[in-house]
Every structure is written in C-alpha cells, then in structure tokens.
Design a protein around this motif. Structure first.
Motif, PDB file in Angstrom:
ATOM      1  N   ASP A  86     -18.566  -3.118  -5.475  1.00  0.00           N
ATOM      2  CA  ASP A  86     -19.602  -3.837  -4.731  1.00  0.00           C
ATOM      3  C   ASP A  86     -20.715  -2.948  -4.192  1.00  0.00           C
ATOM      4  O   ASP A  86     -21.770  -3.446  -3.813  1.00  0.00           O
ATOM      5  N   VAL A  87     -20.520  -1.648  -4.164  1.00  0.00           N
ATOM      6  CA  VAL A  87     -21.555  -0.751  -3.653  1.00  0.00           C
ATOM      7  C   VAL A  87     -22.782  -0.783  -4.551  1.00  0.00           C
ATOM      8  O   VAL A  87     -23.918  -0.802  -4.087  1.00  0.00           O
ATOM      9  N   TYR A  88     -22.565  -0.845  -5.848  1.00  0.00           N
ATOM     10  CA  TYR A  88     -23.665  -0.787  -6.811  1.00  0.00           C
ATOM     11  C   TYR A  88     -24.391  -2.125  -6.913  1.00  0.00           C
ATOM     12  O   TYR A  88     -25.589  -2.215  -6.724  1.00  0.00           O
ATOM     13  N   ALA A  89     -23.682  -3.159  -7.236  1.00  0.00           N
ATOM     14  CA  ALA A  89     -24.273  -4.488  -7.410  1.00  0.00           C
ATOM     15  C   ALA A  89     -23.202  -5.525  -7.129  1.00  0.00           C
ATOM     16  O   ALA A  89     -22.342  -5.767  -7.962  1.00  0.00           O
ATOM     17  N   PRO A  90     -23.238  -6.113  -5.939  1.00  0.00           N
ATOM     18  CA  PRO A  90     -22.220  -7.104  -5.612  1.00  0.00           C
ATOM     19  C   PRO A  90     -22.201  -8.239  -6.634  1.00  0.00           C
ATOM     20  O   PRO A  90     -23.250  -8.766  -7.006  1.00  0.00           O
ATOM     21  N   LEU A  91     -21.013  -8.592  -7.080  1.00  0.00           N
ATOM     22  CA  LEU A  91     -20.855  -9.675  -8.041  1.00  0.00           C
ATOM     23  C   LEU A  91     -20.143 -10.838  -7.369  1.00  0.00           C
ATOM     24  O   LEU A  91     -19.181 -10.641  -6.635  1.00  0.00           O
ATOM     25  N   ASN A  92     -20.617 -12.024  -7.619  1.00  0.00           N
ATOM     26  CA  ASN A  92     -19.936 -13.237  -7.205  1.00  0.00           C
ATOM     27  C   ASN A  92     -19.081 -13.640  -8.399  1.00  0.00           C
ATOM     28  O   ASN A  92     -19.601 -13.764  -9.509  1.00  0.00           O
ATOM     29  N   VAL A  93     -17.776 -13.812  -8.198  1.00  0.00           N
ATOM     30  CA  VAL A  93     -16.860 -14.036  -9.318  1.00  0.00           C
ATOM     31  C   VAL A  93     -16.054 -15.321  -9.107  1.00  0.00           C
ATOM     32  O   VAL A  93     -15.610 -15.609  -8.000  1.00  0.00           O
ATOM     33  N   ALA A  94     -15.884 -16.061 -10.198  1.00  0.00           N
ATOM     34  CA  ALA A  94     -15.017 -17.243 -10.206  1.00  0.00           C
ATOM     35  C   ALA A  94     -14.064 -17.121 -11.392  1.00  0.00           C
ATOM     36  O   ALA A  94     -14.484 -16.734 -12.484  1.00  0.00           O
ATOM     37  N   VAL A  95     -12.797 -17.428 -11.166  1.00  0.00           N
ATOM     38  CA  VAL A  95     -11.788 -17.357 -12.222  1.00  0.00           C
ATOM     39  C   VAL A  95     -11.147 -18.735 -12.365  1.00  0.00           C
ATOM     40  O   VAL A  95     -10.854 -19.395 -11.372  1.00  0.00           O
ATOM     41  N   SER A  96     -10.955 -19.154 -13.608  1.00  0.00           N
ATOM     42  CA  SER A  96     -10.278 -20.423 -13.858  1.00  0.00           C
ATOM     43  C   SER A  96      -9.287 -20.251 -15.001  1.00  0.00           C
ATOM     44  O   SER A  96      -9.460 -19.390 -15.863  1.00  0.00           O
ATOM     45  N   LYS A  97      -8.257 -21.083 -14.978  1.00  0.00           N
ATOM     46  CA  LYS A  97      -7.232 -21.065 -16.033  1.00  0.00           C
ATOM     47  C   LYS A  97      -6.987 -22.491 -16.489  1.00  0.00           C
ATOM     48  O   LYS A  97      -6.964 -23.412 -15.675  1.00  0.00           O
ATOM     49  N   ASP A  98      -6.814 -22.641 -17.798  1.00  0.00           N
ATOM     50  CA  ASP A  98      -6.499 -23.939 -18.399  1.00  0.00           C
ATOM     51  C   ASP A  98      -5.362 -23.751 -19.379  1.00  0.00           C
ATOM     52  O   ASP A  98      -5.284 -22.741 -20.062  1.00  0.00           O
ATOM     53  N   SER A  99      -4.529 -24.761 -19.453  1.00  0.00           N
ATOM     54  CA  SER A  99      -3.465 -24.772 -20.450  1.00  0.00           C
ATOM     55  C   SER A  99      -3.493 -26.144 -21.109  1.00  0.00           C
ATOM     56  O   SER A  99      -3.012 -27.119 -20.540  1.00  0.00           O
ATOM     57  N   LYS A 100      -4.121 -26.200 -22.288  1.00  0.00           N
ATOM     58  CA  LYS A 100      -4.246 -27.460 -23.019  1.00  0.00           C
ATOM     59  C   LYS A 100      -4.064 -27.211 -24.504  1.00  0.00           C
ATOM     60  O   LYS A 100      -4.408 -26.150 -25.013  1.00  0.00           O
TER      61      LYS A 100
END
Length: 181
Positions: A86-100
């Motif tokens: 985060d010091v260099y370039a803060p990233l906003n992150v979202a993680v999702s999982k699907d099982s289909k």
C-alpha cells in the motif's frame, strides 16, 4: 442493462475488426448519459472513448494486445504495486468465489486510482483517455482436474471501487456469453 442481463442494442458488422465503425450509430440509438459502458479492447482508442464520454457516460475498456505499450505499462504498474504494498499505490481489492457447473472459480479485482502517471509519465500521454481507474482482474479456475489462471487489465473513466468494477465486468461477460451461445 447488465443488472437485467439484456443487450440494449447491437449492430451486425462484416468482420470483428469492423466493430469500431458501428460505435457512433450504436451510441446514438440510446441515451447513455450517466451510464457505465463496458467495451472490449477493439474500442481502446481515444476517438472511440471520446464518443462515450462526450455523451455524458463513462466507460470500462479492456486493455489488450492492440495497445501493447499501455498493456505493458499497466501490467508493470500492478506488479510494482503488489511488490511494494500500500505504500506505493493503494489498491482496492474485491475477491469472489463461485462453484457452478462442476467448476470452481475465484476472481480477484484490484483497482487503483493512481493514474496521473498516464499523463506524461508513461511512454505515451493518455490524457485524452480521461482514465480515473486502472483495474486488474485475476481469475483462477478449476474444472475436471485442470487449473487455469488468467489476468486481464482494464481502464475506466469513472472512479470505481473494486466491487463496482467487478460487477460491471462480470455483467459484460454474462451478456457477451449470452450473445455467443
């Protein structure tokens, strides 16, 4: 339209490479003011993006091999951001999982609003693209004992969160898959 899973308008073109010539007539067919228009890499040119923003809308555009310099620079940017934290370039992150359908998919969407380097700090000046968000989508998939990983980059003229970017991009995939199958 992605919330409803519908395609609002389309136009048949003779070849995949001819898609961008249809853009002005497609955009005139619908009032897009305030919309977030998702487009594939064929439209990754300042002229096409200006067609969208001049009508009061924003875009999300895939960055692929037709923009090799931008693709290399955005890929390097996200690699450096990950290495430095985060010091260099803060990233906003979202993680999702699907099982289909017998497969497991995990998606990680990372968004950065550190875009000022695109206006002169990059090897080409992308000021006229009006980029406010850079997006990286990593997808891992396991199906029938086979694992695959992919990474795709996007740019957007809207200041997006990772959740907003994920929803828009996933909606685009759903519509495109519905059109192809």
């Amino acid at each position: 339209a992605t919330e409803s899973g519908i395609l609002i308008t389309s136009e048949r073109v003779p070849k995949k490479k001819a898609e961008p010539i249809a853009l002005p007539s497609l955009l005139k067919a619908v009032d897009i003011a305030g919309a977030l228009v998702t487009m594939d890499a064929a439209y990754a040119h300042a002229k096409d993006l200006k067609e969208v923003t001049s009508r009061g809308a924003d875009y999300i555009i895939a960055i692929q091999a037709n923009q090799p310099t931008l693709l290399a620079e955005v890929t390097a940017f996200f690699e450096q951001a990950a290495a430095a934290g985060d010091v260099y370039a803060p990233l906003n992150v979202a993680v999702s999982k699907d099982s289909k359908h017998g497969r497991l998919e995990e998606r990680e969407v990372a968004v950065s609003h550190d875009t000022q380097w695109l206006a002169g700090g990059a090897s080409k000046d992308y000021t006229d693209w009006e980029i406010k968000s850079l997006i990286r989508v990593r997808r891992g998939r396991s199906a029938q004992g086979k694992n695959t990983l992919s990474e795709v980059h996007y740019a957007s003229s809207r200041h997006l969160t990772a959740d907003e970017a994920a929803k828009a991009i996933r909606g685009q995939w759903g519509i495109e898959n519905g059109e192809h199958y």
